[in-house]
Design an enzyme around this catalytic site. Structure first.
Site, mmCIF file in Angstrom:
data_model
loop_
_atom_site.group_PDB
_atom_site.id
_atom_site.type_symbol
_atom_site.label_atom_id
_atom_site.label_comp_id
_atom_site.label_asym_id
_atom_site.label_seq_id
_atom_site.Cartn_x
_atom_site.Cartn_y
_atom_site.Cartn_z
ATOM 1 N N MET A 143 26.382 -15.929 -11.340
ATOM 2 C CA MET A 143 25.128 -15.915 -11.072
ATOM 3 C C MET A 143 24.300 -14.878 -12.593
ATOM 4 O O MET A 143 22.772 -15.210 -12.844
ATOM 5 C CB MET A 143 25.139 -15.296 -9.561
ATOM 6 C CG MET A 143 25.588 -16.281 -8.598
ATOM 7 S SD MET A 143 24.954 -17.352 -8.432
ATOM 8 C CE MET A 143 23.068 -17.603 -8.173
ATOM 9 N N VAL A 184 30.482 -8.472 -8.339
ATOM 10 C CA VAL A 184 31.513 -9.095 -7.275
ATOM 11 C C VAL A 184 30.998 -8.517 -6.279
ATOM 12 O O VAL A 184 29.877 -7.738 -5.788
ATOM 13 C CB VAL A 184 32.849 -8.704 -7.770
ATOM 14 C CG1 VAL A 184 33.235 -9.590 -8.713
ATOM 15 C CG2 VAL A 184 32.843 -6.855 -7.872
ATOM 16 N N GLU A 185 31.029 -9.986 -4.877
ATOM 17 C CA GLU A 185 30.717 -9.448 -3.860
ATOM 18 C C GLU A 185 31.237 -8.739 -3.136
ATOM 19 O O GLU A 185 32.197 -8.920 -2.275
ATOM 20 C CB GLU A 185 30.834 -11.070 -2.792
ATOM 21 C CG GLU A 185 30.053 -10.799 -2.122
ATOM 22 C CD GLU A 185 28.565 -10.986 -1.700
ATOM 23 O OE1 GLU A 185 28.296 -10.460 -2.745
ATOM 24 O OE2 GLU A 185 28.778 -11.451 -0.565
ATOM 25 N N LYS A 232 29.126 -3.001 -4.858
ATOM 26 C CA LYS A 232 27.743 -2.457 -4.834
ATOM 27 C C LYS A 232 27.360 -1.392 -4.717
ATOM 28 O O LYS A 232 26.551 -0.681 -5.137
ATOM 29 C CB LYS A 232 27.351 -3.731 -4.071
ATOM 30 C CG LYS A 232 27.532 -5.007 -4.749
ATOM 31 C CD LYS A 232 26.651 -6.817 -3.668
ATOM 32 C CE LYS A 232 27.642 -7.626 -4.158
ATOM 33 N NZ LYS A 232 27.052 -8.078 -5.297
ATOM 34 N N SER A 238 25.697 -12.849 -1.230
ATOM 35 C CA SER A 238 24.820 -13.832 -0.394
ATOM 36 C C SER A 238 25.774 -13.596 0.775
ATOM 37 O O SER A 238 25.140 -14.389 1.953
ATOM 38 C CB SER A 238 25.350 -14.953 -1.408
ATOM 39 O OG SER A 238 27.031 -15.136 -1.627
ATOM 40 N N HIS A 252 17.601 -13.643 -3.502
ATOM 41 C CA HIS A 252 19.233 -14.175 -3.437
ATOM 42 C C HIS A 252 19.020 -15.525 -4.262
ATOM 43 O O HIS A 252 18.020 -16.396 -3.247
ATOM 44 C CB HIS A 252 20.269 -14.558 -1.716
ATOM 45 C CG HIS A 252 20.694 -15.223 -1.646
ATOM 46 N ND1 HIS A 252 21.278 -16.183 -1.012
ATOM 47 C CD2 HIS A 252 22.068 -15.592 -2.647
ATOM 48 C CE1 HIS A 252 22.665 -17.295 -0.684
ATOM 49 N NE2 HIS A 252 22.401 -16.985 -2.018
ATOM 50 N N ASN A 270 23.417 -21.248 -6.241
ATOM 51 C CA ASN A 270 24.089 -21.794 -7.342
ATOM 52 C C ASN A 270 23.926 -23.701 -8.308
ATOM 53 O O ASN A 270 23.683 -23.432 -7.052
ATOM 54 C CB ASN A 270 25.420 -21.221 -7.508
ATOM 55 C CG ASN A 270 26.407 -21.790 -8.494
ATOM 56 O OD1 ASN A 270 26.057 -21.665 -9.953
ATOM 57 N ND2 ASN A 270 27.096 -20.908 -8.211
ATOM 58 N N GLU A 279 15.742 -16.311 -1.344
ATOM 59 C CA GLU A 279 15.709 -15.808 -0.308
ATOM 60 C C GLU A 279 15.149 -14.542 -1.033
ATOM 61 O O GLU A 279 15.766 -13.898 -1.836
ATOM 62 C CB GLU A 279 16.669 -15.775 0.148
ATOM 63 C CG GLU A 279 16.541 -17.285 1.268
ATOM 64 C CD GLU A 279 18.579 -17.355 1.948
ATOM 65 O OE1 GLU A 279 18.588 -17.522 3.274
ATOM 66 O OE2 GLU A 279 19.245 -16.832 1.625
ATOM 67 N N ASN A 281 22.549 -19.854 4.015
ATOM 68 C CA ASN A 281 24.051 -19.644 4.233
ATOM 69 C C ASN A 281 24.584 -19.459 6.068
ATOM 70 O O ASN A 281 24.802 -20.187 6.418
ATOM 71 C CB ASN A 281 24.549 -18.496 4.291
ATOM 72 C CG ASN A 281 24.716 -18.766 1.995
ATOM 73 O OD1 ASN A 281 25.262 -20.467 2.075
ATOM 74 N ND2 ASN A 281 24.990 -17.611 2.082
#
Ligand code: NAD
Length: 747
Positions: free
Chosen positions: A334, A411-412, A417, A439, A460, A463, A472, A510
């Protein structure tokens, strides 16, 4: 020397001593030229003037606006047409005017830069010569099909004659636009001129016309192909193949067969083609597909209008806070996409990666994206260098310090974060925006790690970044208006469409998508085959089925998002279990060659072959009221409809159209149906309520009707005001009865 002639509002007309008249269009108070009724009337007066003169040697049509030649007919005019008689008059007026231009004794030239679309191209096709500026902003095409109609001012007739049947079918049925270079290759323009040679090149071409010495740039091979397809058997075969290709979409997009019909009629008998074009246009205007596509067009315009999102005060302030330098933390799938896209839109971009090895991988990703972009836009060596110079990749913070916006795309994981945001907080200036591309994590929770949570928001991207239009913009509980406005302006400057949502799990897209994906996963456990499920949803109008989509996105990523949505979306836990098993087996989707399908040489092979033996039921079954959906479609589409209503109930976005637009742009939700809330209106709120109750009884509480649906059903309400729409039969009846010109040919 130029002689200025009669003043017009939208045109500047002048004639030089060589007898060359320049008609320059500049529609007042419009950023881009469009053909409104008054512009058409003025053009008609100019054409009358040209017809009456014998002193002219050439007429040159061009635009005085740098934004481009002409974006087409004013879509608002089209949408406000009150009935078939008015539609017929509008089509007649354009067809007659362009017919007169086509038959002027004086040669005509159109000088094209920027968009030359719809009515703009139809006008150009009526002229003798066309030249176009060969840069990335020039886009030539007939995109009417995207609004559910066909070109109505001769486009279906003149384009095939200009570029041949195969090329014109491609352009009209896909609504695709061509660059100047591509247009010259197929003979749509006579010359593509580089920006460096622009004025000199145009003047040279004018001189060539005056000398009677115009040479085309069209390659011999293309001319030969054109010659071959003129034979009747070849034409019949091409049209037969085309009809077979569009058959599966013809019901949802009636403009497709209508365009083929108009083109074919025109090839058989010229005058009749214009009559068919006109009557098909009028019929199409009354279809639900056209109305839905027009509504989406206006929704998109509103989303792209800064006034929709910002107060007057913020708008006035926005230029003083312009974003120039963008930081991107994490150059993964991303981050690389976001940085590359920002760089190609003129921003300086600074990447920050964890270590040298990650930075190397990031550079490789970025180079690949940059190369694809540069090749597609045919950039020369210097422009490529300029573009690459706009980007720095680093493992330290130095490059990030001076940024006006930093987008975190690491990374999520919440802990990572939060660490990144805490560090950025002390690093950048206080008016720098800190945005996360998460996300599924809470923007508010990320913002708690900073001392200025009011400048933290979500941004947001979907992909792949370069292809997905929607972004978003997520407003946290304390995000200030200035941050949101600047982010919206940034998204706009990338040519993308923003939708501002509340910070809530899954945001909007989502959140609405996952109940649908989850239900498809559960159905596999019940013995349905992936192929059957996906086929049914493609029939509904989705670009791909839910299981194909999970495989494409990655089962691992889907599992991650589903897990984080488990506490807001009912019934996702068993879905997460199935996805977890798949991840443990290594079946993580297309990238691993195995997910719900196996992939061989890039093509999918189902794991199980059609387990469903019973035919797909299109009739009401098991107590369901007839909503026009098959059993599989209903089971999968209703979860999306339900969640969309819950998002409205919880005010995740401000207005209903935002839900519909976001779902169409981000997931490809059947555009001809207009989005989930329009689908509910189309079926009827009462009926959807009834069917949800029935689904709840059969499959459980994840289908329980939202309170809002129950209340709206009881009060007999809709989401949107009912539109004035004429049914086809009604329009045909009125058409025959009221308008005696319906069978008149202009040829
Ligand atoms: P990815 O694993 O491809 O890339 C993450 C990158 O971040 C890696 O290059 C990694 O080295 C780097 N990174 C990790 N920790 C870092 C740190 N402390 N500082 C700097 N760099 C660090 O992940 P991705 O798919 O690009 O996803 C990134 C974010 O975007 C996630 O939050 C994800 O949820 C979100 N997202 C992903 C998608 C998708 O389809 N992949 C779509 C929308 C949003």
């Amino acid at each position: 020397m130029n002689f200025r002639e009669k003043p017009y509002d939208a045109f500047h007309v002048s004639t030089d001593s060589a007898g060359v008249m320049t008609v320059a269009i500049d529609v007042p108070k419009r950023p881009m030229n469009v053909l409104t009724q008054s512009v058409m009337e003025e053009l008609e007066a100019i054409v009358s003037d040209i017809e009456s003169r014998s002193d002219l040697r050439l007429v040159v049509f061009r635009s005085e606006k740098e934004s481009g030649f002409l974006a087409g007919a004013d879509v608002r005019d089209i949408a406000s047409i009150s009935g078939p008689a008015q539609a017929g008059r509008l089509i007649d007026a354009g067809q007659q005017l362009f017919h007169r231009i086509d038959h002027l004794k004086t040669p005509t030239l159109v000088v094209i830069h920027g968009p030359c679309l719809g009515g703009g191209l139809e006008w150009s096709l009526a002229c003798d010569y066309r030249v176009a500026r060969d840069n990335s902003s020039t886009k030539i095409g007939l995109p009417e099909i995207k609004l559910g109609v066909i070109p109505g001012w001769g486009g279906t007739q003149r384009l095939p004659r200009q570029v041949g049947l195969v090329q014109s079918l491609g352009m009209i049925l896909q609504g695709k636009t061509l660059s100047a270079h591509a247009a010259a290759k197929i003979g749509l323009v006579d010359r593509a001129i580089t920006p460096e040679d622009w004025e000199v090149g145009v003047n040279q071409f004018i001189a060539d016309i005056l000398r009677g010495d115009v040479r085309t740039q069209r390659p011999l091979r293309k001319r030969l192909l054109r010659f071959l397809e003129c034979a009747k058997p070849a034409r019949t075969w091409i049209l037969h193949k085309t009809r077979a290709k569009i058959r599966s979409k013809a019901e949802q997009y009636p403009a497709l067969p209508a365009a083929v019909h108009a083109i074919e009629t025109g090839l058989q008998k010229q005058g009749a083609g214009y009559v068919t074009e006109r009557s098909e246009f009028v019929k199409l205007l009354a279809t639900p597909t056209c109305r839905n596509l027009l509504n989406l067009f206006f929704a998109r315009e509103s989303a792209r209008d800064i006034k929709t999102w910002a107060t007057h005060a913020e708008r006035a302030d926005i230029h003083s806070h312009e974003i120039r330098r963008v930081g991107v933390v994490g150059a993964g799938a991303m981050g690389a996409g976001i940085g590359q896209f920002a760089a190609t839109h003129g921003y300086d971009v600074a990447f920050r990666e964890v270590d040298e090895s990650a930075a190397q991988q990031g550079r490789a990703r970025l180079e690949k994206l940059m190369k694809t972009y540069a090749d597609r836009n045919r950039l020369g060596a210097e422009k490529r260098r300029e573009l690459n110079d706009r980007v720095v990749m680093s493992t330290d913070d130095d490059a990030i310090v001076l940024c006006d916006l930093v987008v975190e795309a690491a990374v999520e994981r919440m802990d990572i974060k939060q660490q990144i945001f805490a560090r950025l907080d002390g690093l950048v200036a206080t008016d720098c925006i800190l945005a996360t591309n998460t996300s599924s994590l809470s923007v508010d929770a990320i913002a708690t790690s900073t001392t200025h949570p009011e400048r933290v928001a979500g941004l947001h991207f979907f992909n792949p970044v370069h292809r997905m239009e929607l972004v978003e913009v997520i407003r946290g509980a304390v995000t200030n208006d200035d941050t949101i406005t600047r982010l919206v302006a940034f998204v706009r400057s990338l040519g993308k469409t923003p939708i501002v949502t509340k910070d809530s799990p899954g945001f909007l897209v989502n959140r609405v998508l996952f109940p649908y994906l989850g239900e498809a996963v559960l159905m596999i456990g019940e013995g349905y085959s992936p192929a059957e499920i996906d086929r049914e949803l493609r029939r509904f109008g989705m670009p791909m089925g839910p299981l194909e989509l999970i495989d494409q996105v990655g089962v691992d990523i889907a599992k991650h998002v589903a897990s984080s949505l488990g506490h807001v979306i009912e019934g996702l836990d068993p879905v997460v279990d199935v996805l977890t098993d798949m991840v443990q087996r290594g079946d993580i989707g297309k990238k691993a060659g195995s997910g719900f399908y196996r992939y061989q040489d890039g093509k999918s092979v189902p794991h199980k072959v059609a387990a469903l033996s019973s035919p797909v039921c299109l009739e009401p079954d098991d107590g369901f009221a007839n909503d026009g959906l098959s059993t599989i479609q209903r089971r999968l589409v209703y979860p999306m409809l339900r969640e969309a209503v819950l998002c409205k109930e919880q005010q995740i976005v401000r207005e209903d159209w935002m839900i519909d637009l976001a779902m169409v742009l981000a997931t490809g939700f059947a555009p001809h149906r207009g989005g989930p809330l329009r689908v509910i209106d189309g079926i009827g709120v009462k009926l959807v309520h009834e069917n949800l109750k029935r689904l709840q009884t059969v499959h459980g509480n994840r289908f329980s009707p939202p309170e809002l649906i129950a209340a709206m059903s009881a009060a007999d309400q809709r989401f949107y005001v009912r539109e004035r729409s004429l049914s086809t039969t009604e329009s045909q009846r009125k058409w025959r009865g009221n308008d005696s010109s319906s069978s008149r040919s202009i040829r």
